[in-house]
Design an enzyme around this catalytic site. Structure first.
Site, PDB file in Angstrom:
ATOM      1  N   ASP A   1       0.832  -1.194   0.000  1.00  0.00           N
ATOM      2  CA  ASP A   1       0.000   0.000   0.000  1.00  0.00           C
ATOM      3  C   ASP A   1       0.874   1.255   0.000  1.00  0.00           C
ATOM      4  O   ASP A   1       1.899   1.315   0.685  1.00  0.00           O
ATOM      5  CB  ASP A   1      -0.894  -0.019   1.243  1.00  0.00           C
ATOM      6  CG  ASP A   1      -1.880   1.115   1.273  1.00  0.00           C
ATOM      7  OD1 ASP A   1      -2.720   1.177   0.365  1.00  0.00           O
ATOM      8  OD2 ASP A   1      -1.809   1.937   2.205  1.00  0.00           O
TER       9      ASP A   1
ATOM     10  N   GLU B   1       1.565  -0.444  -5.217  1.00  0.00           N
ATOM     11  CA  GLU B   1       0.564   0.569  -5.502  1.00  0.00           C
ATOM     12  C   GLU B   1       1.312   1.868  -5.765  1.00  0.00           C
ATOM     13  O   GLU B   1       1.743   2.558  -4.845  1.00  0.00           O
ATOM     14  CB  GLU B   1      -0.404   0.772  -4.333  1.00  0.00           C
ATOM     15  CG  GLU B   1      -1.460   1.821  -4.679  1.00  0.00           C
ATOM     16  CD  GLU B   1      -2.241   2.339  -3.481  1.00  0.00           C
ATOM     17  OE1 GLU B   1      -3.371   2.804  -3.680  1.00  0.00           O
ATOM     18  OE2 GLU B   1      -1.712   2.302  -2.350  1.00  0.00           O
TER      19      GLU B   1
END
Length: 691
Positions: free
Chosen positions: A447, A476
């Site tokens: 993330d 990400e």
């Protein structure tokens, strides 16, 4: 070993963070600059983690004194490749009331989406910001009065070539090892030259290396047991580096019979064939039941029936939120989902079903409710450096932080402050998190990967791959950034195809935009070996069917399964869930749409051509339908039959002819789709074998 890792590559003016690996939080570390180019005024700080800001082109050598000795790290700085550009928006471009609004924060990839860092004042009816950017297309968000109500977006294109690319391969010729660099220019770019760099961690001596054009040669008897060679292709801009590892397996230095080569930046082979399914964890059991690990385990047969082989679970760690990204304990599972033992049981059941598990690793930030942040703000000395601090004047939260500094965060995410990787305690903490979860799962989806330093990701990669070379790292980075492929991540979000699919689905772009989007990876400098995750939606994006025109979801999904890369299915996409994070529709889901997804998964598994890397445009003539809503392309592998895919982005049938000889039997639906005048009839997608 505390050695800081491989050589680093950057541009003048682009900072590089240097840090000891596997640090002892209480250990003594000291950096110094051993050498720098002439005319450089660079200095290194005093901390254990420093930032080198190259001010002139050339090679910088830094030394680290650590508890296990003195280590050297090389930084190669290339000339500035950025140019002046301007983001601007006018009042008439903003959908909202701007009466009395005088300022805006401008955020984007150029400043890592940090609110308050670049504020601009109103000038008449315009807000504008001058920046330095590399060539390519760039976006920025204008957040008025430091908020998103209203906001506006701006785009700017900086002319110039993209990045070249380079690949290293090795072979043995008699008593020499030969490393060959194959460099490719950027689209419309000049032919690049190649620079080779040795790794400061290895015992390979530069005096033993001979350069011969784009080849590096080393006598076999000069090789240590392990050597790493890096190369960069340089034209208008430098490429990202490629790496080749040379292994010498022998009982003595006098016997050098077995030399092996490894490409450590390449993704594991299995990801090229993977189909990823993402679960937004707390909604998967449906509208009545609370989701737990046990409830997910009971639904594994459904995942088996879909044919998917990789499962990405949104965060399962302790969190006060339903989405789970505000984490309060990075080492334990959320009590509402179940115990760590129950999580391990779920993983074991998935493995029995042949499904790999991706753990959502959140190490850019914690929840504001995490005890570490509470200790940090309360002045407990050992937590002083755990979180980023920004000048009070840059704060955009409106919270009285009772001090001269404020917590750093991205966007308006005031509830999840960024940890500070300049702290050895933080680096030790996050490495322990990685060590805690990696043995249980098959990969990490990382993330806010763009918020964590490159050097730390390089360390994580070597750490997890040393235990399991097939371990997967998915980043990400939005928009995708090629630097995160350089010995860091295996699988990348394809934001370019995502946005192209949205534009096609809303009628704002022709269907051929999909193939144009694929070229962006080459312009950005991604090597051919890179694997990209193709998707139409995820937990951060609105549902495709909700945002786009009727009849466009199925061809959009088919594009993700029939173009090169790894397709992602976001839970409920296949059941017609309308809400971005709504409950899974079990009893009232769209059965036909589910079957459509099953058939796509099975077809991609059955046809090697759909998993091959290449794609060729196919000219098609639409004899009945709309030209701009139809696109066709051919997929072929080296050892597979070619297939032609035709997509129709409308809710009306189209009849097309293609400039290929094809069998009119649709491999997806197992039906004949022949139409009049040698055409084929396309509802949403057909897959035809090329003759």
């Amino acid at each position: 070993m505390h050695h800081p890792g491989p050589p680093r590559f950057t541009d003048v003016g682009e900072s590089v963070e240097l840090a000891p690996r596997d640090p002892d939080s209480d250990g003594h570390y000291r950096w110094r600059l051993r050498s720098a180019p002439d005319d450089s005024d660079v200095e290194l700080g005093d901390g254990p983690v420093v930032h080198l800001d190259p001010d002139v082109e050339g090679t910088y050598t830094a030394e680290l004194d650590a508890p296990d000795g003195t280590h050297t790290q090389t930084v190669r700085a290339f000339p500035v490749s950025r140019r002046s550009a301007r983001f601007s928006v006018s009042a008439e471009e903003v959908d909202g009331d701007l009466d009395g609004v005088e300022s805006a924060s401008v955020i984007g990839p150029f400043n890592d989406f940090v609110m308050g860092k670049h504020r601009v004042e109103r000038d008449g009816d315009e807000w504008g910001l001058d920046v330095e950017l590399p060539s390519g297309d760039h976006d920025a968000i204008f957040a008025f009065e430091d908020g998103f109500d209203p906001y506006a977006t701006a785009e700017v294109t900086v002319e110039g070539a993209g990045r070249p690319r380079v690949r290293l391969d090795g072979r043995r010729e008699a008593e020499e090892v030969v490393i060959t660099a194959t460099a490719k220019p950027a689209p419309a770019g000049d032919d690049p030259e190649v620079e080779f760099h040795l790794d400061d961690r290895d015992a390979l001596d530069e005096s033993d290396v001979r350069l011969d054009g784009d080849e590096l040669r080393v006598p076999v008897d000069s090789l240590p047991v392990l050597s790493r060679v890096h190369a960069v292709a340089v034209a208008e801009r430098p490429s990202i580096a490629d790496t080749l590892t040379i292994h010498v397996e022998s009982e003595s230095r006098d016997v050098r019979d077995d030399v092996a080569f490894d490409r450590p930046a390449d993704p594991p082979e299995w990801v090229r064939d993977a189909t990823v399914y993402q679960i937004f964890v707390r909604e998967f059991a449906g509208e009545k039941l609370e989701t737990t690990f046990a409830e997910i385990e009971r639904r594994v047969p459904y995942l088996e029936s879909l044919g998917i082989d990789t499962l990405w679970l949104t965060p399962v760690c302790a969190s006060p939120t339903r989405h789970g990204y505000h984490i309060t304990d990075l080492f334990d599972t959320a009590s509402d989902l179940g115990t760590r033992e129950e999580f391990e049981s779920l993983v074991e059941r998935l493995h029995e079903a042949g499904i790999k598990v991706l753990f959502d690793l959140v190490i850019n930030h914690t929840a504001r409710d995490h005890p570490a942040f509470q200790m940090h703000r309360a002045g407990v000395p050992e937590y002083e450096g755990h979180y980023e601090r920004i000048p009070r004047g840059q704060d955009t939260t409106g919270v009285d932080w009772a001090g001269d500094d404020s917590p750093g965060h991205y966007f308006n995410w005031a509830g999840i402050p960024n940890v500070d990787y300049d702290s050895l305690a933080v680096r030790r903490w996050m490495l322990d998190v990685v060590d805690s979860w990696a043995p249980l799962v098959d990969g990490f989806r990382c993330d806010v990967a763009w918020g964590v330093p490159h050097g730390f990701w390089k360390e994580v990669r070597e750490r997890v791959k040393a235990e399991d070379s097939d371990f997967l790292l998915l980043d990400e980075t939005v928009p995708r950034r090629v630097g995160f492929h350089e010995n860091e991540f295996d699988l990348h979000y394809d934001t370019d195809l995502y946005y192209a699919l949205r534009d096609v689905g809303t009628g704002d772009a022709p269907a051929s935009e999909l193939l144009d989007a694929l070229v962006d990876a080459e312009r950005l400098g991604f090597p051919d070996e890179a694997v990209h995750m193709r998707y139409v939606e995820n937990h951060d994006e609105d549902r495709y069917a909700t945002e786009c025109d009727e009849g466009t979801l199925r061809p959009a999904v088919a594009a993700t399964f029939t173009l090169p890369g790894a397709p992602l299915v976001y839970y409920g996409q296949e059941r017609g869930v309308p809400e971005q994070r709504g409950p899974m529709r079990w009893h009232d889901g769209d059965a036909g749409l589910t079957t459509f997804h099953r058939d796509l998964v099975a077809l991609r598994d059955d046809l090697p051509a759909l998993r091959a890397p290449g794609v060729d445009r196919v000219v098609c003539d639409v004899t009945d339908g709309e030209d701009e809503t139809v696109v066709a392309y051919e997929r072929a592998g080296e050892e597979s039959d070619a297939v032609v895919v035709v997509l129709n982005f409308t809710d009306s049938t189209a009849t097309v002819t293609v400039d290929r000889s094809v069998d009119t039997h649709d491999l997806l639906t197992d039906t004949d789709v022949s139409g009049h005048d040698d055409g084929v009839v396309v509802d949403d997608v057909v897959v035809l074998r090329a003759n």
